[in-house]
Design an enzyme around this catalytic site. Structure first.
Site, PDB file in Angstrom:
ATOM      1  N   GLU A  60       0.810  -1.227   0.000  1.00 54.50           N
ATOM      2  CA  GLU A  60       0.000   0.000   0.000  1.00 54.50           C
ATOM      3  C   GLU A  60       0.842   1.275   0.000  1.00 54.50           C
ATOM      4  O   GLU A  60       0.555   2.221  -0.736  1.00 54.50           O
ATOM      5  CB  GLU A  60      -0.944   0.034   1.215  1.00 54.50           C
ATOM      6  CG  GLU A  60      -2.168  -0.850   1.091  1.00 54.50           C
ATOM      7  CD  GLU A  60      -1.909  -2.283   1.498  1.00 54.50           C
ATOM      8  OE1 GLU A  60      -0.802  -2.567   2.018  1.00 54.50           O
ATOM      9  OE2 GLU A  60      -2.800  -3.128   1.320  1.00 54.50           O
ATOM     10  N   HIS A 129      -9.884  -4.336  10.824  1.00 53.45           N
ATOM     11  CA  HIS A 129     -10.514  -4.192   9.510  1.00 53.45           C
ATOM     12  C   HIS A 129     -11.812  -3.384   9.574  1.00 53.45           C
ATOM     13  O   HIS A 129     -12.647  -3.490   8.692  1.00 53.45           O
ATOM     14  CB  HIS A 129     -10.826  -5.573   8.909  1.00 53.45           C
ATOM     15  CG  HIS A 129      -9.628  -6.272   8.363  1.00 53.45           C
ATOM     16  ND1 HIS A 129      -8.604  -6.706   9.145  1.00 53.45           N
ATOM     17  CD2 HIS A 129      -9.287  -6.613   7.088  1.00 53.45           C
ATOM     18  CE1 HIS A 129      -7.684  -7.290   8.390  1.00 53.45           C
ATOM     19  NE2 HIS A 129      -8.065  -7.241   7.145  1.00 53.45           N
TER      20      HIS A 129
END
Lengths: 325, 335
Positions: A60, A129
């Site tokens: 990322e 998450h």
């Protein structure tokens, strides 16, 4: 009007913009061959090919920076984070490189990029998450931050975001992807920076964005049965915030409940409350209330997760508190 | 895959014209004198904050720049004054940015570490160590996407080479065969930490091996060796073979920044480099010994450089501070 899911709306926004501007491309984990981890990029690879629909490694920080560098040279990247939770790895590039470079270059070097993906809690995926990053990004000058609720806005706002010459953080919600809404036909855009009154009312204003708009609308419906008329504002864009719309509503209702799925501390609700004090303090008939996630990492156990996230009932309770009913 | 410097034949510099050779001298000397003046202005309180000087490393950027193409783009870290001068950015505009004036390249809003020139293909000037490496990889991605034949040259220090996003960038650059040249300027210290204390293996040029990126270690104090290595790197990249890594062995004479007295190394160490390995002295020696230029010609260049720096320093002090209205401009582009 045709019915479309939020997922299809986002997909068609990208496809339409990619058709009309060859500089637009999509990159991210599983966006191409896999057709998107949540199928938001379905069929884009087939239509636009691997040069414009780019599967990245799980990296990322690196691919966010790569996207920003590509934008410096005039491309218009759409960088998908499989979820915004992973954008925390990349946040340096989003803020230090994408958001600040225009200013640091005296206006020479803009960064036309969209960072998009699902934000906030999904269902039973645990603390790492499930975070809402709205207030993190909305904090920073140089960014625009968008978080749509309906499919119509998801499409119109994403098209605006892609065309915008500035970096835009576009916060979606996984649980909304499968929800269906009426969507206008044809090429339309929804302006960034404008909220929308999604239900008119006279007794209290409820602000919400993303999945919380649905909960606020449900709460308003139940409150109507109890004789309380709630006005619901879908913020749609969090930076720049459409504070005028909220101020006008509060001048009418004299009461405000700010909802968000993230934590309350330094949150969007805190910001709205402060700005309403600045602009409409004399119109308030009750302290402003906030409805948010509890101040804990999101638990996995079903019962605890239910307790941690803001509910329709939480909104109803808050409304009753500020209307003294 | 990897080339060792000791196997290389010293490049044939006579292929360059006298004008080209004198331009190398002039460009390197301009960086040296510009940085000396920056140090002075810092001492006088006219430049503030962080200010990282490039003195000692001049051969690296001048050597590379002399071999790249006009469409190539450059990005680097915060030790960026030399790179900007080498890209042809006006010395006055750079110096005025250092003093925080409206005539600076960023209208005084960026400072020493954050300057850009779209016109000269210089994309910063980045203050976060290592961030420029993934940004530069993205610029290389854009060159390939647009098929414009450009190469992005990304400079980083030995310290930045240990950032995780450098490895991430190598992987993507090689995976997608991006036209990227990574130049690691090993000035032997990551701020105050010597390479041997911050890096398990100082062969930074081999960091690309796991990703099939070739690399070389180069004597970065010798501008001709830098040029020759740049030629090999560009040939590889233009051949469509993807990225290339050059580890430039160099040395910075000054502290990490102006606030660093550099007590982590000895004066003798610095003097050794200054006296025996200085890039400008090495080039001067070559030019004189080969009778490329007379002492008088070199003196003329020295005078020209002195004048450029003087004009720049004057401009940096006479250009006004940005108008207060500039505080709120350039945050967003009007959509």
């Amino acid at each position: 009007m045709p019915i479309m899911t939020v997922r299809e709306a986002l997909r068609s926004a990208m496809a339409e913009e990619m058709r009309q501007d060859p500089k637009v491309f999509v990159m991210g984990e599983e966006v191409a061959e896999y057709q998107g981890a949540y199928k938001v990029t379905q069929d884009l690879l087939q239509e636009f090919g691997p040069e414009r629909v780019v599967d990245t490694p799980i990296t990322e920080h690196g691919f966010a920076g790569l996207g920003v560098g590509a934008a410096f040279l005039g491309l218009k990247p759409i960088v998908e984070f499989m979820t915004f939770n992973f954008s925390m790895q990349a946040i340096d590039q989003i803020i230090n490189s994408a958001a600040k470079t225009l200013y640091m270059s005296g206006g020479q070097l803009g960064c036309p990029i969209v960072f998009r993906g699902p934000n906030g809690a999904a269902s039973r995926v645990g603390a790492q998450h499930s975070q809402c990053f709205a207030s993190w990004y909305a904090h920073c000058p140089g960014l625009k931050v968008v978080s749509p609720y309906s499919a119509e806005d998801a499409k119109g706002l994403l098209k605006s975001a892609i065309r915008d010459p500035n970096p835009v953080v576009f916060l979606e919600n996984e649980l909304m992807y499968g929800q269906s809404f009426e969507v206008p036909e044809g090429d339309y855009v929804t302006p960034l920076g404008k909220g929308k009154i999604v239900r008119e009312g006279t007794d209290v204003t409820i602000t919400a964005f993303s999945i919380m708009v649905g909960k606020a609308l449900k709460a308003a419906e139940q409150l109507a049965d109890q004789g309380i008329s709630a006005e619901v504002i879908d913020l749609r864009t969090l930076r720049p915030l459409d504070i005028e719309l909220i101020v006008e509503s509060v001048k009418k209702t004299n009461r405000l409940v700010c909802t968000e799925e993230g934590w309350a501390t330094c949150g969007i609700g805190a910001e709205i409350a402060s700005q309403i004090m600045d602009h409409a303090f004399d119109y308030l008939d009750a302290p402003i209330a906030r409805v948010s996630a509890k101040d804990v990492p999101l638990p996995y156990a079903a019962n605890l997760e239910r307790l941690a996230l803001p509910t329709v009932d939480d909104i109803i309770t808050a409304v009753k508190n500020v209307t003294y009913k | 895959m990897t080339l060792q410097t000791d196997t290389l034949v010293r490049p044939t510099v006579t292929l360059q014209s006298k004008a080209d050779l004198l331009k190398l001298y002039s460009d390197m000397l301009l960086i040296r004198r510009f940085e000396e003046k920056s140090g002075q202005l810092y001492g006088m309180g006219l430049i503030a904050g962080f200010c990282h000087l490039y003195i000692g490393q001049e051969a690296v950027v001048v050597g590379i720049q002399s071999r790249q193409n006009p469409q190539d783009t450059v990005i680097t870290s915060y030790r960026d004054h030399g790179h900007m001068l080498a890209c042809g950015m006006d010395a006055g505009g750079i110096m005025a940015e250092l003093t925080g004036r409206i005539g600076g390249f960023s209208k005084g809003k960026g400072g020493s570490m954050h300057m850009f020139s779209r016109e000269k293909n210089f994309f910063g000037g980045h203050g976060i160590v290592g961030a420029q490496v993934s940004l530069g990889t993205g610029m290389a991605f854009a060159h390939k996407y647009k098929k414009d034949g450009g190469v992005c040259i990304t400079y980083m220090g030995d310290g930045a080479a240990n950032q995780g996003q450098v490895a991430e960038s190598y992987n993507m650059a090689s995976l997608w065969k991006l036209p990227a040249l990574y130049v690691i300027e090993n000035n032997r210290y990551s701020m105050g930490t010597a390479v041997a204390r911050h890096t398990s293996n100082g062969d930074f040029y081999r960091r690309g091996e796991p990703y099939n990126i070739p690399g070389e270690k180069v004597n970065g104090m010798d501008v001709f060796e830098v040029q020759a290595a740049a030629d090999r790197a560009f040939a590889h990249i233009h051949g469509g073979h993807g990225p290339y890594i050059l580890q430039m062995e160099t040395y910075r004479y000054r502290g990490h920044s102006m606030s660093d007295p550099a007590k982590y190394r000895t004066k003798e160490e610095v003097d050794t480099f200054r006296n025996t390995n200085d890039p400008i002295l090495l080039l001067t020696d070559f030019l004189v010994k080969n009778k490329t230029a007379t002492e008088a010609e070199l003196e003329q260049i020295q005078d020209q450089v002195k004048e450029i720096v003087k004009v720049a320093a004057d401009f940096s002090q006479t250009s006004p501070e940005p108008d207060p209205s500039e505080l709120y401009t350039d945050v967003l582009i009007e959509a």
